[in-house]
Design an enzyme around this catalytic site. Structure first.
Site, PDB file in Angstrom:
ATOM      1  CD  GLU A 421      -3.016  -1.186   2.260  1.00  0.00           C
ATOM      2  OE1 GLU A 421      -4.178  -1.289   2.066  1.00  0.00           O
ATOM      3  OE2 GLU A 421      -2.503  -1.226   3.347  1.00  0.00           O
ATOM      4  CD  GLU A 491      -3.712  -6.914   3.137  1.00  0.00           C
ATOM      5  OE1 GLU A 491      -4.634  -6.418   3.482  1.00  0.00           O
ATOM      6  OE2 GLU A 491      -2.585  -6.516   3.365  1.00  0.00           O
TER       7      GLU A 491
END
Length: 957
Positions: A421, A491
């Site tokens: 991220e 994820e």
């Protein structure tokens, strides 16, 4: 008036460079020849509020630090000193300081550390060879002095840094001084979803380096699955020889040699012991032969496509934070192996190197992730993001190099990950290019690169089931771009609180489409901090001004490493052996990627009404991966009018490194007959007395028709219940739809339903109570009829529910709630032993179970709906036996749903005198929308005409 300015001596704190003075990164290894002096233990410690509050005189020899406090190294200072050294703080992605890179606040907690040490008596003469001091992890920026000499400074918290110090050492009284700043320019690159915890949290070690010792080496050990041969080459900066006795290998460094070998895989982690012998030392090697490739649009190891059944793992201990000892790391690996997990993503930084040794030894695929995340820049549309700013690229490349060089000799690592991220940018491209050039034998991962310019896999987070299926169709059909790469969910299935739901539905998709190669659950462990008053603390419990609450508690295991129901469910969903019914037989399918079934033993048992009446062994051939066999079961014993089923288990046939013989790897249940429905002939009629109505063994309030007692067992206020203490997933907002179920439910008023009595009707064979259950201020409602009948000894309740008005959303639950006194032990026939909800029920095994009321509770760190046992035929508690028609789920608690809903920590829950029991016909699914998709439509509990029954009888009568 004068203004204080920061001294140039502290400019390194806000310098975007990775630091100065450190040696080039190299492979992490233990050596049997060189001396090693651990510098762990008690260090003198002084905390300052700012980076420049104190000068560097503390680093000089002879400095008097007797008045300083002490901290334990490795450790985080905010987890020591009972708050005297500051407190932990948690944010998910928001920076806890103004975003003005590379600047950090003036208020910058700075810890000065001092350690005085002597060299051991057997330490080599200082003229022989050299020495390095090694820091395996310091958050977030450190400056180091030895014996008054400044040897350098560094950033990169979860990365190793070494300094040459042989010329500075003396036999006695060495003074090691380390100044650690909580905030630095490096903090902008370390915005991971975790606690901010400054300190020297991994080991500090002094290593003697003999003359002629190896500085760095790279083990290349490939495997040809067609010939069965392994090729070994060890590149070293110092000439030497490589010895592998089991393979009769004796070869010079830099030269290749080929031999027949057993390959390494996560299923069969074969390691060969070897040595790298140089003039100065002998370095032990643990060599695993395997080849990682991207072929035919698939991730292949040793020529076979693999399916990741993985987890994301932060390093965490509830008392020591990110300081883990070897026993704790081993416990993590053993738990993973025992729950069928085959892969781990090291979110979001390289782990302690010993953890990777364990992955090599026990067998886990690893995505090793760089210590990089800049998630907080999303708040400003990624403006000024360091990964797209050339000034920061040297720091990014340093972090990539320190990961790759330290960990490159681990066969368990199949992917290097650029970080997490951090948006996109030129710096990430530079990292990918360097990694591809340095190690072309592995693949590169980064989730943020959806166009797959720099990566070898199309990686996503929390894609919905529908989107995953669409990707599978397009990839397998060859119509999706992204260089035709395979897909993983790095994820998915956010394991926060009760859940995650929908795991089995995801796994079905992964197994259906070849190019969907699995995923990694978020995440492994709840990051609860042990707390004297709260049990475990989470975000906000330390007075943080900015925090993200219990979002840090989203693991498959609790902080004490007890498995959650989510882990038990995941183990079942990803079983490497599928056991299911097939036309009067049992079908066994091998779901391993490499292993046959020869390491497993199979056994069957036959249950009648949940109790085993016969058992035996089942002969299963050593099926190869992907093969299946339909096997006949024995002739079942005779039984009449009872529910019967087969249970077949796959067990370890002998002890392994990670579990003992008999460990259950997989299981399946096959129904042999249908559940019997309880029957009550309506032979008694209700009789009205002065204040009570009696019917069979029961008495009811004469005015309201509410049940008061059954055969002397007091029952409190049984009535329709639609509310549950909202789960973390109920409270989350689904990304794709923007739906937040708890907000919808509370807005409608489902947590404060009112019950209006419409009539109490005494018929010839039934007592019927009609009510309307509805929220204030709304026109929607539920018309509810409670019809009671009895055969003189048992009591049957039939509940009929009819929605009124326009119901546009599902119900949280649908059933009845009642109170019992003095209930403690619970027995039931149905699903167990743990909790289950509509989309988390694969691990629920039908049988006879028992537990105390307290044992029925699941201790989620933020209290919420929990503990339901599903598919229940009957339950016994508080002197009553309750049977269901159809099967039902139940919960039993010493507090009300409202008290559970209001609690923020487990310590808020105070047991009362009444045990509150929910008998539920249905529940809304739990999903995983605390950070992902909500329940699939088939798990929605819709408001529609419904009827269900319960039969009550008094135990012992």
């Amino acid at each position: 008036m004068s203004f204080r300015t920061t001294s140039s001596a502290f400019d390194y704190v806000e310098d975007v460079s990775p630091g100065s003075g450190a040696l080039p990164p190299r492979a992490w290894y233990a050596t049997s020849d060189a001396k090693v002096l651990p510098l762990d233990g008690a260090w003198r410690f002084r905390l300052s509020a700012t980076a420049d509050a104190e000068d560097d005189s503390f680093a000089e020899e002879g400095y008097d630090a007797d008045g300083w406090a002490e901290v334990t190294v490795p450790g985080h200072w905010v987890l020591q000193g009972d708050g005297a050294f500051g407190l932990p703080a948690y944010t998910n992605h928001l920076y806890p300081f103004p975003v003005d890179p590379p600047h950090v606040p003036t208020e910058n907690p700075t810890g000065d550390h001092l350690r005085v040490f002597d060299l051991p008596e057997d330490w080599p003469a200082l003229s022989e060879g050299g020495a390095v001091i090694r820091f395996d992890g310091v958050e977030s920026c450190a400056r180091v002095w030895l014996n008054g000499t400044d040897i350098g400074e560094f950033k990169g918290s979860r990365l190793a840094h070494e300094f040459a110090v042989g010329h500075l050492l003396k036999p006695k009284g060495n003074v090691l001084a380390v100044r650690v700043h909580q905030w630095s320019a490096g903090s902008y690159l370390e915005d991971q979803d975790q606690w901010w915890l400054p300190g020297i949290f991994r080991e500090v070690t002094l290593l003697h380096r003999p003359a002629g010792s190896v500085q760095d080496f790279f083990v290349h050990a490939s495997y040809d699955h067609l010939s069965g041969e392994g090729t070994l080459r060890v590149d070293s900066d110092v000439d030497g020889r490589v010895l592998v006795p089991a393979l009769d290998i004796d070869v010079a460094t830099g030269e290749s040699v080929t031999a027949l070998v057993a390959p390494w895989s996560a299923e069969s982690p074969r390691l060969y012991d070897g040595e790298l012998v140089t003039e100065g030392e002998r370095v032990p090697l643990r060599i695993g032969f395997r080849t990682v490739a991207l072929e035919d649009g698939l991730i292949k190891v040793n020529g076979k496509a693999i399916l990741f059944k993985g987890v994301n793992r932060h390093e965490w201990h509830p008392e020591r934070g990110r300081t883990l000892d070897l026993a704790t790391m081993r416990e993590d690996v053993l738990l993973m192996k025992r729950h069928n997990i085959n892969a781990v993503r090291t979110s979001h930084y390289p782990p302690h190197p010993a953890f990777l040794d364990l992955c090599d030894e026990y067998g886990l695929w690893v995505i090793d992730e760089c210590d990089l995340e800049t998630h907080g820049f999303t708040e400003q549309g990624w403006r000024d993001n360091p990964v797209d700013d050339d000034r920061w690229t040297p720091a990014l490349l340093d972090r990539a190099a320190r990961m790759v060089e330290r960990d490159k000799n681990h066969p368990s690592i199949v992917f290097w990950s650029l970080g997490n991220e951090a948006g996109t940018g030129r710096g990430l491209t530079a990292m990918a290019e360097w990694i591809h050039g340095r190690d072309p034998e592995r693949l590169v991962h980064y989730e943020g690169d959806w166009n797959c310019r720099d990566t070898d896999v199309y990686s996503r987070m929390y894609a919905t089931h529908a989107e995953v299926e669409q990707i599978g169709k397009e990839l397998d059909g060859g119509t999706l771009g992204r260089r035709g790469l395979p897909f993983i969910q790095c994820e998915y299935a956010h394991a926060m609180g009760n859940g995650p739901g929908g795991l089995a539905d995801y796994q079905e998709l992964f197994e259906k489409y070849d190019r969907l190669q699995g995923g990694f659950i978020w995440e492994w462990i709840d990051h609860g901090v042990r707390h004297a008053e709260l049990g475990y603390a989470y975000g906000g419990d330390f007075g943080e001004e900015l925090h993200d609450g219990n979002f840090v508690c989203d693991g498959l295991i609790f902080p004490d490493r007890t498995p959650s129901p989510g882990l038990i469910e995941y183990k079942k969903v990803i079983e490497p052996v599928r056991i299911e019914g097939a036309e009067g037989a049992v079908r066994v399918t091998n779901k391993y990627d490499f292993a046959d079934l020869s390491a497993l033993a199979f056994e069957w048992s036959y249950q009648v009404d949940g109790e085993t009446v016969e058992a035996g062994t089942l002969s299963v051939p050593a099926l190869a991966p992907g093969e299946l066999a339909d096997l006949k079961l024995p002739q079942p014993p005779a039984h009449e009018g009872a529910e019967a089923q087969w249970t077949v288990r796959a067990l370890l046939a002998s002890d392994t490194a990670w579990a003992a013989k008999g460990h259950v790897v997989a299981w399946g249940q096959l129904p042999a007959s249908s559940p019997a429905r309880p029957s009550v002939a309506a032979t008694d009629r209700p009789v009205r007395g002065e204040k009570l109505i009696t019917l069979g063994p029961a008495s009811f309030d004469g005015r309201t028709g509410a049940l008061k007692a059954i055969g002397g067992v007091a029952v409190e206020n049984p009535r329709l219940d639609v509310w549950r203490a909202t789960t973390d997933n109920d409270d989350g907002m689904e990304w794709s739809s923007g739906i937040q179920y708890s907000a919808l439910w509370r807005t409608l008023g489902l947590h404060r339903m009112q019950h209006r009595l419409d009539s109490v009707e005494l018929g010839e064979d039934a007592l019927t109570v009609r009510t309307r259950v509805a929220p204030a201020a709304r026109e929607v409602g539920l018309a509810v009829a409670y019809r009671w009948t009895s055969d003189g000894s048992r009591l049957r309740l039939t509940v009929s529910v009819g929605p009124e008005g326009e119901w546009t959303q599902p119900l949280p639950r649908l059933g009845i709630r009642l109170g019992l006194a003095e209930a403690d032990q619970v027995k039931w026939f149905g699903g167990g032993p743990g909790e289950a909800y509509p989309d988390t029920r694969k691990a629920s095994m039908v049988g006879r179970w028992q537990a105390s009321v307290d044992e029925l509770q699941t201790p989620y760190l933020r209290p919420q709906e929990n503990g339901a046992r599903a598919d229940v035929r009957w339950v016994e508690l508080g002197g009553l036996r309750i049977e269901g028609d159809p099967e039902f789920s139940f919960t039993a608690r010493r507090w009300t749903t409202e008290q559970l809903d209001a609690a923020t920590h487990l310590t808020d829950l105070r047991p009362g005198d009444t045990v509150w029991v929910n008998l539920d016909h249905g529940h809304h699914g739990v999903g995983s929308q605390s950070c992902g998709p909500g329940p699939l439509p088939q798990y929605h509990l819709r408001a529609e005409p419904t009827e269900f029954s319960f039969v009550f009888s008094v135990l012992g009568r």
